[in-house]
Design a protein around this motif. Structure first.
Motif, PDB file in Angstrom:
ATOM      1  N   ARG A 216       0.751  -1.346   0.089  1.00  0.00           N
ATOM      2  CA  ARG A 216      -0.175   0.292  -0.066  1.00  0.00           C
ATOM      3  C   ARG A 216       0.626   1.198  -0.265  1.00  0.00           C
ATOM      4  O   ARG A 216       0.382   2.463  -0.906  1.00  0.00           O
ATOM      5  CB  ARG A 216      -0.961   0.227   0.888  1.00  0.00           C
ATOM      6  CG  ARG A 216      -1.902  -1.373   1.142  1.00  0.00           C
ATOM      7  CD  ARG A 216      -2.515  -1.082   2.063  1.00  0.00           C
ATOM      8  NE  ARG A 216      -3.509  -0.383   2.510  1.00  0.00           N
ATOM      9  CZ  ARG A 216      -4.685   0.086   3.749  1.00  0.00           C
ATOM     10  NH1 ARG A 216      -4.381  -0.394   4.291  1.00  0.00           N
ATOM     11  NH2 ARG A 216      -4.934   1.566   3.130  1.00  0.00           N
ATOM     12  N   THR A 217       2.257   1.608   0.369  1.00  0.00           N
ATOM     13  CA  THR A 217       2.976   2.303   0.407  1.00  0.00           C
ATOM     14  C   THR A 217       3.415   2.332  -0.641  1.00  0.00           C
ATOM     15  O   THR A 217       3.740   3.822  -0.572  1.00  0.00           O
ATOM     16  CB  THR A 217       3.814   2.351   1.580  1.00  0.00           C
ATOM     17  OG1 THR A 217       3.641   1.840   3.258  1.00  0.00           O
ATOM     18  CG2 THR A 217       5.014   3.375   1.983  1.00  0.00           C
ATOM     19  N   ALA A 218       4.122   1.343  -1.889  1.00  0.00           N
ATOM     20  CA  ALA A 218       4.554   1.136  -2.749  1.00  0.00           C
ATOM     21  C   ALA A 218       3.770   2.410  -3.423  1.00  0.00           C
ATOM     22  O   ALA A 218       4.173   2.953  -4.563  1.00  0.00           O
ATOM     23  CB  ALA A 218       5.254   0.383  -3.144  1.00  0.00           C
ATOM     24  N   LEU A 219       2.445   1.884  -3.334  1.00  0.00           N
ATOM     25  CA  LEU A 219       1.357   2.686  -4.566  1.00  0.00           C
ATOM     26  C   LEU A 219       1.561   3.649  -4.269  1.00  0.00           C
ATOM     27  O   LEU A 219       0.647   4.318  -4.984  1.00  0.00           O
ATOM     28  CB  LEU A 219      -0.173   1.725  -3.898  1.00  0.00           C
ATOM     29  CG  LEU A 219       0.019   0.243  -4.634  1.00  0.00           C
ATOM     30  CD1 LEU A 219      -1.183  -0.717  -3.944  1.00  0.00           C
ATOM     31  CD2 LEU A 219      -0.079   0.695  -6.321  1.00  0.00           C
ATOM     32  N   GLU A 241      -6.446  -6.503   6.224  1.00  0.00           N
ATOM     33  CA  GLU A 241      -5.262  -5.863   5.934  1.00  0.00           C
ATOM     34  C   GLU A 241      -5.316  -5.865   4.179  1.00  0.00           C
ATOM     35  O   GLU A 241      -4.621  -5.623   3.628  1.00  0.00           O
ATOM     36  CB  GLU A 241      -4.597  -6.083   6.529  1.00  0.00           C
ATOM     37  CG  GLU A 241      -4.268  -5.505   7.955  1.00  0.00           C
ATOM     38  CD  GLU A 241      -3.959  -4.106   7.887  1.00  0.00           C
ATOM     39  OE1 GLU A 241      -4.101  -3.339   6.869  1.00  0.00           O
ATOM     40  OE2 GLU A 241      -5.091  -3.018   9.239  1.00  0.00           O
ATOM     41  N   MET A 242      -5.425  -7.552   4.070  1.00  0.00           N
ATOM     42  CA  MET A 242      -5.176  -7.631   2.689  1.00  0.00           C
ATOM     43  C   MET A 242      -6.377  -6.929   1.516  1.00  0.00           C
ATOM     44  O   MET A 242      -5.998  -6.339   0.576  1.00  0.00           O
ATOM     45  CB  MET A 242      -6.269  -8.896   2.854  1.00  0.00           C
ATOM     46  CG  MET A 242      -6.137  -9.982   1.238  1.00  0.00           C
ATOM     47  SD  MET A 242      -6.194 -12.081   0.681  1.00  0.00           S
ATOM     48  CE  MET A 242      -5.090 -12.323  -0.704  1.00  0.00           C
ATOM     49  N   ALA A 243      -7.734  -7.307   2.255  1.00  0.00           N
ATOM     50  CA  ALA A 243      -9.008  -6.426   1.873  1.00  0.00           C
ATOM     51  C   ALA A 243      -8.539  -4.855   1.399  1.00  0.00           C
ATOM     52  O   ALA A 243      -9.339  -4.585  -0.054  1.00  0.00           O
ATOM     53  CB  ALA A 243     -10.059  -6.308   2.279  1.00  0.00           C
ATOM     54  N   ALA A 245      -5.061  -3.832   1.308  1.00  0.00           N
ATOM     55  CA  ALA A 245      -3.954  -3.373   0.245  1.00  0.00           C
ATOM     56  C   ALA A 245      -4.623  -3.792  -1.875  1.00  0.00           C
ATOM     57  O   ALA A 245      -4.460  -3.303  -2.258  1.00  0.00           O
ATOM     58  CB  ALA A 245      -2.998  -4.522   0.280  1.00  0.00           C
ATOM     59  N   GLU A 246      -6.129  -4.932  -1.880  1.00  0.00           N
ATOM     60  CA  GLU A 246      -6.427  -5.394  -3.224  1.00  0.00           C
ATOM     61  C   GLU A 246      -7.033  -3.737  -3.190  1.00  0.00           C
ATOM     62  O   GLU A 246      -6.955  -3.937  -4.824  1.00  0.00           O
ATOM     63  CB  GLU A 246      -7.493  -6.678  -2.507  1.00  0.00           C
ATOM     64  CG  GLU A 246      -7.968  -6.548  -3.811  1.00  0.00           C
ATOM     65  CD  GLU A 246      -8.657  -8.407  -4.412  1.00  0.00           C
ATOM     66  OE1 GLU A 246      -8.658  -9.095  -4.604  1.00  0.00           O
ATOM     67  OE2 GLU A 246      -9.199  -8.424  -3.096  1.00  0.00           O
ATOM     68  N   LEU A 247      -7.932  -3.295  -2.049  1.00  0.00           N
ATOM     69  CA  LEU A 247      -8.681  -2.227  -3.148  1.00  0.00           C
ATOM     70  C   LEU A 247      -7.963  -0.634  -3.519  1.00  0.00           C
ATOM     71  O   LEU A 247      -7.705  -0.357  -4.471  1.00  0.00           O
ATOM     72  CB  LEU A 247      -9.807  -1.413  -2.150  1.00  0.00           C
ATOM     73  CG  LEU A 247     -10.705  -2.105  -1.271  1.00  0.00           C
ATOM     74  CD1 LEU A 247     -10.759  -1.536  -0.183  1.00  0.00           C
ATOM     75  CD2 LEU A 247     -11.548  -1.955  -2.491  1.00  0.00           C
ATOM     76  N   ASP A 248      -6.432  -0.780  -2.645  1.00  0.00           N
ATOM     77  CA  ASP A 248      -5.303   0.139  -3.362  1.00  0.00           C
ATOM     78  C   ASP A 248      -5.062  -0.447  -4.270  1.00  0.00           C
ATOM     79  O   ASP A 248      -3.884   0.400  -4.815  1.00  0.00           O
ATOM     80  CB  ASP A 248      -4.452   0.331  -2.328  1.00  0.00           C
ATOM     81  CG  ASP A 248      -4.709   0.888  -1.071  1.00  0.00           C
ATOM     82  OD1 ASP A 248      -5.870   1.580  -1.248  1.00  0.00           O
ATOM     83  OD2 ASP A 248      -4.065   0.993   0.145  1.00  0.00           O
ATOM     84  N   GLY A 249      -5.041  -1.391  -5.323  1.00  0.00           N
ATOM     85  CA  GLY A 249      -4.907  -1.287  -6.231  1.00  0.00           C
ATOM     86  C   GLY A 249      -4.515  -2.732  -6.796  1.00  0.00           C
ATOM     87  O   GLY A 249      -3.169  -3.387  -7.131  1.00  0.00           O
ATOM     88  N   ALA A 250      -3.469  -3.472  -5.135  1.00  0.00           N
ATOM     89  CA  ALA A 250      -2.446  -4.706  -4.724  1.00  0.00           C
ATOM     90  C   ALA A 250      -3.296  -6.265  -5.723  1.00  0.00           C
ATOM     91  O   ALA A 250      -3.684  -6.763  -5.633  1.00  0.00           O
ATOM     92  CB  ALA A 250      -1.547  -4.673  -3.726  1.00  0.00           C
ATOM     93  N   GLN A 251      -2.124  -6.761  -6.560  1.00  0.00           N
ATOM     94  CA  GLN A 251      -2.776  -8.065  -7.404  1.00  0.00           C
ATOM     95  C   GLN A 251      -1.789  -9.154  -6.044  1.00  0.00           C
ATOM     96  O   GLN A 251      -0.885  -8.725  -5.731  1.00  0.00           O
ATOM     97  CB  GLN A 251      -1.772  -8.374  -8.334  1.00  0.00           C
ATOM     98  CG  GLN A 251      -2.493  -7.119  -9.254  1.00  0.00           C
ATOM     99  CD  GLN A 251      -1.958  -7.450 -10.510  1.00  0.00           C
ATOM    100  OE1 GLN A 251      -2.296  -8.385 -11.344  1.00  0.00           O
ATOM    101  NE2 GLN A 251      -2.117  -5.809 -11.670  1.00  0.00           N
ATOM    102  N   PHE A 252      -2.346 -10.158  -6.156  1.00  0.00           N
ATOM    103  CA  PHE A 252      -2.231 -11.636  -5.528  1.00  0.00           C
ATOM    104  C   PHE A 252      -1.688 -13.063  -6.141  1.00  0.00           C
ATOM    105  O   PHE A 252      -2.576 -13.091  -6.807  1.00  0.00           O
ATOM    106  CB  PHE A 252      -2.820 -11.904  -3.995  1.00  0.00           C
ATOM    107  CG  PHE A 252      -3.410 -10.634  -3.291  1.00  0.00           C
ATOM    108  CD1 PHE A 252      -2.006 -10.293  -2.649  1.00  0.00           C
ATOM    109  CD2 PHE A 252      -3.801 -10.106  -3.628  1.00  0.00           C
ATOM    110  CE1 PHE A 252      -2.587  -8.724  -1.223  1.00  0.00           C
ATOM    111  CE2 PHE A 252      -5.066  -8.690  -3.346  1.00  0.00           C
ATOM    112  CZ  PHE A 252      -3.978  -8.293  -1.684  1.00  0.00           C
ATOM    113  N   VAL A 253      -0.466 -13.470  -6.375  1.00  0.00           N
ATOM    114  CA  VAL A 253       0.022 -14.397  -7.179  1.00  0.00           C
ATOM    115  C   VAL A 253      -0.313 -15.877  -5.682  1.00  0.00           C
ATOM    116  O   VAL A 253       1.536 -15.592  -5.235  1.00  0.00           O
ATOM    117  CB  VAL A 253       1.134 -13.662  -8.189  1.00  0.00           C
ATOM    118  CG1 VAL A 253       1.234 -15.507  -8.830  1.00  0.00           C
ATOM    119  CG2 VAL A 253       0.209 -13.133  -8.731  1.00  0.00           C
TER     120      VAL A 253
END
Length: 369
Positions: A216-219, A241-243, A245-253
């Motif tokens: 979230r900080t990087a974004l 916290e994961m939610a 991060a996802e709202l902020d635009g992070a992706q998960f693999v």
């Protein structure tokens, strides 16, 4: 009979001097809200919001009764949640407390490891004003175990010492490429994000709460594409916290095991996962991911300078300080609590153990008297 908000604030503060912080950053779904009986069939009571409103209102207006006649001097190493809790409790019992902090400001992990958008630093500044008003002295930029040691503290008359230095040493993966210019550690990045130029594409190894904060900080600092990778299917971070991060635009693999890191990004093997969601092997071949920067955010451990410079102070194989049932270390008169004893946990866990340590320190010093 109605309870005045100041009375409620005083009760919260006496129970938890870090209440105004815990009400914001702690894992409420695993703690207060998660244990609310109303949550079984509907929505739980939002304890954290109520606690935060009361504690925040009380913070600037509280007037604590501090004994004028001071008892023995006490040294607190580290101004994180554990150290601040011990300092406040001992000051309220009349002890002359000095906090030794290696950074320039108090807060520890709450200031240098939690982003501003999650915990405004102004709250810590307000708390510092109250701490100074209690007569607690703070020595910034003073790391015990370097120029000064615990032995020096006892030499200069401190009756007991509390260690609350936390876990600030990043854990590495032990893979090729960790020394490259485009590779960083999460705990270091969070301390001062403005010092880093990550580029547009960022890969993060790990999916804990710290990894979510890194993403979230990087974004918020210029990255356009941030992806977090996990070897299996387990997410160590809590769901909200994961939610976020996802709202902020992070992706998960998921299902990607890191092998090495190159100038162009991380290289993974694809995990073979069974019906129980356990990694049982890896597919042939490798997967090169393109990224301008790779950040390793798997966990942290303690720095060992106190153990190296203090006779009789012992640690575990992980470098965590060993304590007895009263939070006293293997060196008499030296107590410890928080992450430096139990590893990285929540603020409220640190406070809980620090309260126990403060009581034990008082008993120890009264016995010595």
């Amino acid at each position: 009979m109605a309870i005045h908000i100041m009375d409620a604030g005083a009760e919260l503060f006496q129970n938890n001097p870090m209440s105004v912080i815990c009400s914001i950053v702690c894992d409420h779904e695993q703690q207060c809200a998660g244990h609310c009986v109303l949550g079984k069939k509907g929505n739980p009571v939002h304890f954290s919001s109520i606690e935060n409103y009361i504690s925040d209102t009380y913070l600037d207006r509280m007037k604590l009764q501090i004994p004028e006649e001071k008892k023995k001097p006490v040294a607190v190493i580290g101004a994180g949640p554990a150290g601040l809790t011990v300092a406040i409790i001992l000051a309220q019992h009349g002890y002359k407390v000095t906090i030794f902090e290696q950074q320039d400001k108090i807060g520890g992990i709450t200031r240098y490891g939690i982003p501003e958008f999650r915990l405004p630093k102004s709250i810590l500044d307000r708390l510092e004003k109250q701490i100074l008003a209690m007569g607690i002295r703070i020595r910034p930029h003073t790391a015990i175990g370097t120029v000064l040691t615990i032995d020096d503290l006892f030499r200069d008359g401190y009756a007991s010492v509390f260690v609350g230095t936390g876990v600030w040493k990043a854990r590495n993966l032990g893979i090729p490429g960790e020394c490259l210019a485009n590779v960083h550690f999460g705990i270091d990045y969070l301390e001062n994000p403005a010092a880093y130029d990550l580029g547009e594409k960022v890969a993060i190894i790990g999916m804990g709460n710290a990894a979510m904060d890194v993403a979230r900080t990087a974004l918020r600092n210029g990255a356009l594409q941030v992806t977090l990778y996990a070897r299996g299917t387990h997410v160590a971070a809590n769901s909200h916290e994961m939610a976020y991060a996802e709202l902020d635009g992070a992706q998960f693999v998921f299902g990607k095991a890191i092998e090495r890191i190159t100038e162009t990004g991380p290289v993974f093997k694809t995990s073979v996962i069974d019906e129980n969601n356990k990694v049982v092997g890896y597919e042939e071949g490798e997967d090169q991911v393109e990224a301008d920067s790779t950040i390793i955010a798997i966990s942290q451990g303690p720095r060992n300078r106190l153990i190296r410079t203090t006779v009789g102070l012992e640690g575990s194989d992980k470098g965590l300080l060993i304590v007895d049932e009263n939070e006293m270390t293997t060196r008499e008169g030296v107590f410890a609590a928080g992450d430096v004893v139990h590893g990285s946990k929540t603020v409220v866990h640190a406070v809980e153990q620090a309260k126990k340590a403060a009581v034990a320190m008082i008993a120890y010093m009264e016995k010595e008297s």
